[in-house]
Write a protein that holds these residues in place. Structure first.
Motif, PDB file in Angstrom:
ATOM      1  N   THR A   1       8.012 -72.707   5.518  1.00 18.98           N
ATOM      2  CA  THR A   1       9.342 -73.131   5.099  1.00 18.98           C
ATOM      3  C   THR A   1       9.512 -72.949   3.598  1.00 18.98           C
ATOM      4  O   THR A   1      10.556 -72.484   3.122  1.00 18.98           O
ATOM      5  CB  THR A   1       9.595 -74.602   5.491  1.00 18.98           C
ATOM      6  OG1 THR A   1       9.478 -74.718   6.907  1.00 18.98           O
ATOM      7  CG2 THR A   1      10.968 -75.079   5.050  1.00 18.98           C
ATOM      8  N   PHE A   2       8.472 -73.296   2.845  1.00 16.49           N
ATOM      9  CA  PHE A   2       8.507 -73.098   1.395  1.00 16.49           C
ATOM     10  C   PHE A   2       8.781 -71.633   1.065  1.00 16.49           C
ATOM     11  O   PHE A   2       9.627 -71.323   0.224  1.00 16.49           O
ATOM     12  CB  PHE A   2       7.173 -73.549   0.784  1.00 16.49           C
ATOM     13  CG  PHE A   2       7.038 -73.262  -0.675  1.00 16.49           C
ATOM     14  CD1 PHE A   2       7.657 -74.075  -1.616  1.00 16.49           C
ATOM     15  CD2 PHE A   2       6.299 -72.180  -1.115  1.00 16.49           C
ATOM     16  CE1 PHE A   2       7.533 -73.802  -2.976  1.00 16.49           C
ATOM     17  CE2 PHE A   2       6.171 -71.897  -2.460  1.00 16.49           C
ATOM     18  CZ  PHE A   2       6.792 -72.717  -3.400  1.00 16.49           C
ATOM     19  N   SER A   3       8.113 -70.729   1.753  1.00 18.56           N
ATOM     20  CA  SER A   3       8.260 -69.293   1.478  1.00 18.56           C
ATOM     21  C   SER A   3       9.676 -68.795   1.727  1.00 18.56           C
ATOM     22  O   SER A   3      10.243 -68.085   0.894  1.00 18.56           O
ATOM     23  CB  SER A   3       7.285 -68.481   2.341  1.00 18.56           C
ATOM     24  OG  SER A   3       5.968 -68.829   2.034  1.00 18.56           O
ATOM     25  N   VAL A   4      10.248 -69.154   2.868  1.00 20.15           N
ATOM     26  CA  VAL A   4      11.601 -68.665   3.153  1.00 20.15           C
ATOM     27  C   VAL A   4      12.630 -69.281   2.214  1.00 20.15           C
ATOM     28  O   VAL A   4      13.589 -68.612   1.818  1.00 20.15           O
ATOM     29  CB  VAL A   4      12.018 -68.859   4.637  1.00 20.15           C
ATOM     30  CG1 VAL A   4      11.155 -68.032   5.558  1.00 20.15           C
ATOM     31  CG2 VAL A   4      12.031 -70.320   5.044  1.00 20.15           C
ATOM     32  N   ASN A   5      12.423 -70.527   1.837  1.00 19.85           N
ATOM     33  CA  ASN A   5      13.363 -71.159   0.920  1.00 19.85           C
ATOM     34  C   ASN A   5      13.284 -70.535  -0.474  1.00 19.85           C
ATOM     35  O   ASN A   5      14.315 -70.339  -1.130  1.00 19.85           O
ATOM     36  CB  ASN A   5      13.138 -72.665   0.857  1.00 19.85           C
ATOM     37  CG  ASN A   5      13.647 -73.374   2.090  1.00 19.85           C
ATOM     38  OD1 ASN A   5      14.452 -72.833   2.845  1.00 19.85           O
ATOM     39  ND2 ASN A   5      13.182 -74.582   2.314  1.00 19.85           N
ATOM     40  N   ILE A   6      12.095 -70.205  -0.929  1.00 26.60           N
ATOM     41  CA  ILE A   6      11.942 -69.560  -2.235  1.00 26.60           C
ATOM     42  C   ILE A   6      12.539 -68.157  -2.193  1.00 26.60           C
ATOM     43  O   ILE A   6      13.219 -67.728  -3.134  1.00 26.60           O
ATOM     44  CB  ILE A   6      10.459 -69.536  -2.667  1.00 26.60           C
ATOM     45  CG1 ILE A   6       9.939 -70.970  -2.858  1.00 26.60           C
ATOM     46  CG2 ILE A   6      10.267 -68.714  -3.935  1.00 26.60           C
ATOM     47  CD1 ILE A   6      10.753 -71.825  -3.808  1.00 26.60           C
ATOM     48  N   LEU A   7      12.317 -67.439  -1.112  1.00 28.73           N
ATOM     49  CA  LEU A   7      12.914 -66.110  -0.967  1.00 28.73           C
ATOM     50  C   LEU A   7      14.437 -66.204  -1.014  1.00 28.73           C
ATOM     51  O   LEU A   7      15.109 -65.416  -1.690  1.00 28.73           O
ATOM     52  CB  LEU A   7      12.453 -65.443   0.331  1.00 28.73           C
ATOM     53  CG  LEU A   7      13.070 -64.084   0.649  1.00 28.73           C
ATOM     54  CD1 LEU A   7      12.743 -63.067  -0.444  1.00 28.73           C
ATOM     55  CD2 LEU A   7      12.577 -63.596   2.002  1.00 28.73           C
ATOM     56  N   GLY A   8      14.991 -67.176  -0.326  1.00 25.60           N
ATOM     57  CA  GLY A   8      16.443 -67.375  -0.332  1.00 25.60           C
ATOM     58  C   GLY A   8      16.960 -67.710  -1.721  1.00 25.60           C
ATOM     59  O   GLY A   8      18.012 -67.216  -2.138  1.00 25.60           O
ATOM     60  N   CYS A   9      16.238 -68.535  -2.461  1.00 24.47           N
ATOM     61  CA  CYS A   9      16.633 -68.864  -3.841  1.00 24.47           C
ATOM     62  C   CYS A   9      16.615 -67.622  -4.718  1.00 24.47           C
ATOM     63  O   CYS A   9      17.506 -67.433  -5.560  1.00 24.47           O
ATOM     64  CB  CYS A   9      15.698 -69.920  -4.425  1.00 24.47           C
ATOM     65  SG  CYS A   9      15.885 -71.562  -3.717  1.00 24.47           S
ATOM     66  N   LEU A  10      15.630 -66.772  -4.514  1.00 25.74           N
ATOM     67  CA  LEU A  10      15.535 -65.532  -5.282  1.00 25.74           C
ATOM     68  C   LEU A  10      16.739 -64.630  -5.001  1.00 25.74           C
ATOM     69  O   LEU A  10      17.390 -64.127  -5.925  1.00 25.74           O
ATOM     70  CB  LEU A  10      14.233 -64.807  -4.931  1.00 25.74           C
ATOM     71  CG  LEU A  10      13.973 -63.492  -5.634  1.00 25.74           C
ATOM     72  CD1 LEU A  10      13.584 -63.737  -7.082  1.00 25.74           C
ATOM     73  CD2 LEU A  10      12.864 -62.736  -4.921  1.00 25.74           C
ATOM     74  N   VAL A  11      17.053 -64.447  -3.725  1.00 25.34           N
ATOM     75  CA  VAL A  11      18.178 -63.579  -3.348  1.00 25.34           C
ATOM     76  C   VAL A  11      19.502 -64.153  -3.846  1.00 25.34           C
ATOM     77  O   VAL A  11      20.322 -63.432  -4.429  1.00 25.34           O
ATOM     78  CB  VAL A  11      18.212 -63.346  -1.824  1.00 25.34           C
ATOM     79  CG1 VAL A  11      19.470 -62.601  -1.408  1.00 25.34           C
ATOM     80  CG2 VAL A  11      16.971 -62.593  -1.373  1.00 25.34           C
ATOM     81  N   LEU A  12      19.713 -65.459  -3.654  1.00 22.81           N
ATOM     82  CA  LEU A  12      20.970 -66.066  -4.106  1.00 22.81           C
ATOM     83  C   LEU A  12      21.097 -66.044  -5.623  1.00 22.81           C
ATOM     84  O   LEU A  12      22.192 -65.843  -6.159  1.00 22.81           O
ATOM     85  CB  LEU A  12      21.094 -67.494  -3.578  1.00 22.81           C
ATOM     86  CG  LEU A  12      21.504 -67.609  -2.124  1.00 22.81           C
ATOM     87  CD1 LEU A  12      21.431 -69.064  -1.665  1.00 22.81           C
ATOM     88  CD2 LEU A  12      22.898 -67.066  -1.902  1.00 22.81           C
ATOM     89  N   GLY A  13      19.986 -66.237  -6.319  1.00 20.80           N
ATOM     90  CA  GLY A  13      20.020 -66.148  -7.777  1.00 20.80           C
ATOM     91  C   GLY A  13      20.423 -64.757  -8.236  1.00 20.80           C
ATOM     92  O   GLY A  13      21.224 -64.593  -9.156  1.00 20.80           O
ATOM     93  N   ALA A  14      19.894 -63.731  -7.569  1.00 22.38           N
ATOM     94  CA  ALA A  14      20.252 -62.349  -7.908  1.00 22.38           C
ATOM     95  C   ALA A  14      21.721 -62.072  -7.606  1.00 22.38           C
ATOM     96  O   ALA A  14      22.414 -61.430  -8.401  1.00 22.38           O
ATOM     97  CB  ALA A  14      19.357 -61.373  -7.146  1.00 22.38           C
TER      98      ALA A  14
END
Length: 122
Positions: A36-49
């Motif tokens: 869950t941590f991994s997918v949430n961090i990936l999502g934060c990265l994409v949304l930040g971009a």
């Protein structure tokens, strides 16, 4: 049309969340919810971009990727459930680390992605 784009993004994001969560969690013998941590961090990265790109991206791309894909990929409810489960199992350290690390890392990667993308676009 926008609702269709959100739907299409979600049809990729939801299975990717499930598969990534299972793959990552299977590789870690730990109470910490790494999947869950991994997918949430990936999502934060994409949304930040996406946010860093600002108006350079058309609204349909934001609906497809931001709302649809990232909305289905990330999961605040599972993050909350897993934190409560850790507390119920008396794994207070893991519960606290899940909250602290998720917030710090999520905000950090979103800020880095935002700043990087904004510099490249602007």
């Amino acid at each position: 049309m926008t609702a269709l784009l959100v739907f299409l993004g979600a049809t990729v994001g939801a299975p990717l969340r499930y598969l990534t969560d299972r793959l990552v969690q299977a590789r870690h013998d730990s109470l910490f919810p790494w999947g869950t941590f991994s997918v949430n961090i990936l999502g934060c990265l994409v949304l930040g971009a996406l946010a860093g790109a600002g108006t350079a991206l058309p609204d349909p791309v934001l609906a497809l990727v931001g709302t649809g894909f990232c909305g289905a990929l990330t999961t605040y409810s599972t993050f909350s459930y897993e934190t409560v489960r850790l507390l119920q199992e008396k794994a207070r350290f893991y519960a606290a680390m899940n909250v602290i690390i998720s917030l710090v890392a999520g905000l950090g990667v979103a800020a880095i992605a935002y700043t990087t993308t904004a510099a490249l676009v602007g």
